[in-house]
Design a protein around this motif. Structure first.
Motif, mmCIF file in Angstrom:
data_model
loop_
_atom_site.group_PDB
_atom_site.id
_atom_site.type_symbol
_atom_site.label_atom_id
_atom_site.label_comp_id
_atom_site.label_asym_id
_atom_site.label_seq_id
_atom_site.Cartn_x
_atom_site.Cartn_y
_atom_site.Cartn_z
ATOM 1 N N GLY A 13 -53.458 29.860 -30.058
ATOM 2 C CA GLY A 13 -54.217 29.187 -29.020
ATOM 3 C C GLY A 13 -55.703 29.408 -29.122
ATOM 4 O O GLY A 13 -56.252 29.614 -30.197
ATOM 5 N N LEU A 14 -56.369 29.408 -27.985
ATOM 6 C CA LEU A 14 -57.815 29.342 -27.964
ATOM 7 C C LEU A 14 -58.488 30.659 -28.277
ATOM 8 O O LEU A 14 -59.710 30.726 -28.329
ATOM 9 C CB LEU A 14 -58.267 28.856 -26.590
ATOM 10 C CG LEU A 14 -57.744 27.463 -26.233
ATOM 11 C CD1 LEU A 14 -58.228 27.086 -24.840
ATOM 12 C CD2 LEU A 14 -58.188 26.437 -27.245
ATOM 13 N N LYS A 163 -60.786 19.190 -16.443
ATOM 14 C CA LYS A 163 -59.400 19.661 -16.444
ATOM 15 C C LYS A 163 -58.478 18.459 -16.277
ATOM 16 O O LYS A 163 -58.869 17.431 -15.713
ATOM 17 C CB LYS A 163 -59.177 20.718 -15.382
ATOM 18 C CG LYS A 163 -59.350 20.305 -13.942
ATOM 19 C CD LYS A 163 -59.026 21.498 -13.060
ATOM 20 C CE LYS A 163 -59.146 21.150 -11.577
ATOM 21 N NZ LYS A 163 -58.765 22.293 -10.712
ATOM 22 N N SER A 218 -63.602 31.966 -22.957
ATOM 23 C CA SER A 218 -62.664 32.306 -21.890
ATOM 24 C C SER A 218 -63.297 32.124 -20.516
ATOM 25 O O SER A 218 -62.667 31.574 -19.595
ATOM 26 C CB SER A 218 -62.174 33.748 -22.057
ATOM 27 O OG SER A 218 -61.442 33.896 -23.256
ATOM 28 N N ASP A 221 -63.661 28.392 -19.834
ATOM 29 C CA ASP A 221 -62.368 27.778 -19.505
ATOM 30 C C ASP A 221 -61.951 28.119 -18.084
ATOM 31 O O ASP A 221 -61.447 27.271 -17.336
ATOM 32 C CB ASP A 221 -61.292 28.247 -20.484
ATOM 33 C CG ASP A 221 -61.482 27.688 -21.878
ATOM 34 O OD1 ASP A 221 -62.226 26.694 -22.019
ATOM 35 O OD2 ASP A 221 -60.885 28.240 -22.825
ATOM 36 N N GLN A 225 -61.141 25.485 -15.037
ATOM 37 C CA GLN A 225 -59.806 25.408 -14.456
ATOM 38 C C GLN A 225 -59.770 25.853 -12.995
ATOM 39 O O GLN A 225 -58.921 25.403 -12.220
ATOM 40 C CB GLN A 225 -58.820 26.232 -15.288
ATOM 41 C CG GLN A 225 -58.599 25.709 -16.696
ATOM 42 C CD GLN A 225 -58.066 24.281 -16.720
ATOM 43 O OE1 GLN A 225 -57.221 23.906 -15.900
ATOM 44 N NE2 GLN A 225 -58.563 23.475 -17.651
ATOM 45 N N LYS A 242 -59.104 21.524 -28.430
ATOM 46 C CA LYS A 242 -58.646 22.333 -27.309
ATOM 47 C C LYS A 242 -57.712 21.531 -26.407
ATOM 48 O O LYS A 242 -56.686 22.029 -25.937
ATOM 49 C CB LYS A 242 -59.835 22.845 -26.506
ATOM 50 C CG LYS A 242 -60.650 23.915 -27.200
ATOM 51 C CD LYS A 242 -61.888 24.274 -26.418
ATOM 52 C CE LYS A 242 -61.555 24.942 -25.108
ATOM 53 N NZ LYS A 242 -62.774 25.430 -24.412
ATOM 54 N N ILE A 245 -54.340 21.311 -28.038
ATOM 55 C CA ILE A 245 -53.625 22.573 -28.138
ATOM 56 C C ILE A 245 -53.002 22.983 -26.806
ATOM 57 O O ILE A 245 -51.831 23.346 -26.727
ATOM 58 C CB ILE A 245 -54.572 23.695 -28.636
ATOM 59 C CG1 ILE A 245 -54.968 23.443 -30.092
ATOM 60 C CG2 ILE A 245 -53.921 25.059 -28.491
ATOM 61 C CD1 ILE A 245 -53.815 23.483 -31.057
ATOM 62 N N ASN A 246 -53.786 22.916 -25.712
ATOM 63 C CA ASN A 246 -53.264 23.472 -24.453
ATOM 64 C C ASN A 246 -52.967 22.452 -23.371
ATOM 65 O O ASN A 246 -52.351 22.792 -22.364
ATOM 66 C CB ASN A 246 -54.208 24.560 -23.910
ATOM 67 C CG ASN A 246 -55.576 24.019 -23.533
ATOM 68 O OD1 ASN A 246 -55.761 22.818 -23.338
ATOM 69 N ND2 ASN A 246 -56.547 24.906 -23.421
ATOM 70 N N LYS A 248 -54.722 21.256 -21.105
ATOM 71 C CA LYS A 248 -55.331 21.561 -19.814
ATOM 72 C C LYS A 248 -56.604 20.775 -19.539
ATOM 73 O O LYS A 248 -57.149 20.845 -18.439
ATOM 74 C CB LYS A 248 -55.634 23.060 -19.724
ATOM 75 C CG LYS A 248 -54.395 23.945 -19.702
ATOM 76 C CD LYS A 248 -54.778 25.400 -19.549
ATOM 77 C CE LYS A 248 -53.531 26.300 -19.498
ATOM 78 N NZ LYS A 248 -53.895 27.729 -19.341
#
Length: 319
Positions: A13-14, A163, A218, A221, A225, A242, A245-246, A248
């Motif tokens: 992941g990130l 988001k 981090s 993000d 979020q 990104k 991958i997630n 979000k």
């Protein structure tokens, strides 16, 4: 290059994502993220390296010293997926830029020697002859053209991301970000664009933009979020990766990296070294044969494709 490393990256992941490519900035459609998911995530574990056949016409343009040596030394600054980052072995460099470096070397009939460098060090590395070429998301500017030659291979594109459940609509113009809280990298071209947009909005009596700066991915993000920020604005390549991958975040709008002008990313060689025309010819052959598009598709960068490579096109003007 072991493409299964990309799948490993997807699992991790990130945590492996680097800074938001401030260096490239010394410089809608949502296709990028969706196009990336099936290739870079689901199929990468079994994907074969993309290679190209020699291009005799391009190889004929090589400087004699490089042709006799038989290797192409390419500098690259690993830091942000999907452009360039370290695989799980912390040694192998993977991503779209290393893939393009391999294709160019193949087309020129040379063995690739890929060397990691920092963003701050690549100009000296090229000028001193340590690297024949740098393929590392470098934007063409008029100031850089005084010292380097360029062979373009991608459009420089920035993206607004929110988001995934955000109610904010598509972002096309300055008014669309009035009153919004936007995360951006300090000292980047994208920050300059936001400041220009904010000035236009204020002149029209619209609400000001609140710019937010974070030292690491981090924290950025988390701010997005949690609702402390509404948007992020940075290189679309990393934003699309990104999002894929997630799941979000989502793309709300694309902006040329040189707004209001367009900007191009290019392979960079020492000015007057005689390598640029060979590299440009190699890229144009790769575009025609399809390997160029395969790399873009694999890494979710199809929205940044160029129709042809150019040697030393007009660059972003001096500040």
């Amino acid at each position: 290059m072991k493409n299964k490393a990309v799948a490993v990256f997807a699992v991790l992941g990130l945590a492996l994502l680097g800074p938001a490519l401030a260096g490239c900035a010394d410089p809608g459609s949502t296709g990028g993220a969706q196009d990336l998911a099936p290739t870079a995530v689901s199929e990468a574990s079994s994907a074969e390296p993309i290679r190209a056949k020699p291009n005799p016409e391009a190889a004929a343009l090589l400087p004699a010293a490089i042709k006799e040596r038989g290797t192409l030394v390419v500098g690259n600054s690993p830091g942000s997926a999907p452009l360039s980052f370290y695989a799980s072995d912390n040694t192998t460099i993977v991503g779209s830029d290393p893939a393009f470096a391999q294709l160019v070397a193949d087309a020129l009939g040379l063995k690739l020697e890929l060397q990691a460098t920092s963003w701050a060090d690549w100009p000296l590395g090229v000028s001193s002859g340590k690297y024949d070429l740098v393929i590392s998301n470098v934007t063409v500017t008029e100031e850089r053209k005084e010292r380097f030659d360029f062979s373009t291979y991608r459009n420089d594109t920035l993206g607004f991301y929110a988001k995934s459940d955000s109610k904010i609509g598509e972002i096309k113009e300055p008014a669309d970000i009035a009153g919004k809280k936007v995360i951006v990298g300090s000292g980047t071209n994208q920050e300059k664009i936001l400041l220009a947009w904010d000035a236009q909005n204020k002149a029209k009596g619209l609400a000001p933009v609140e710019l937010q700066y974070y030292d690491d991915v981090s924290a950025s993000d988390l701010a997005l979020q949690s609702g402390r920020a509404d948007l992020t604005f940075g290189p679309n390549a990393t934003g699309a990766y990104k999002a894929a991958i997630n799941g979000k975040t989502k793309l709300l709008g694309l902006v040329p990296g040189g707004w209001p002008l367009t900007a191009e990313i290019a392979a960079t060689s020492k000015k007057g070294a005689g390598l640029a025309d060979a590299v440009t010819a190699a890229f144009n052959g790769l575009i025609k044969s399809g390997e160029y598009q395969k790399v873009l598709d694999r890494w979710g960068l199809s929205s940044e494709a160029v129709t042809s490579s150019r040697t030393n096109p007009p660059g972003l003007p001096k500040s």
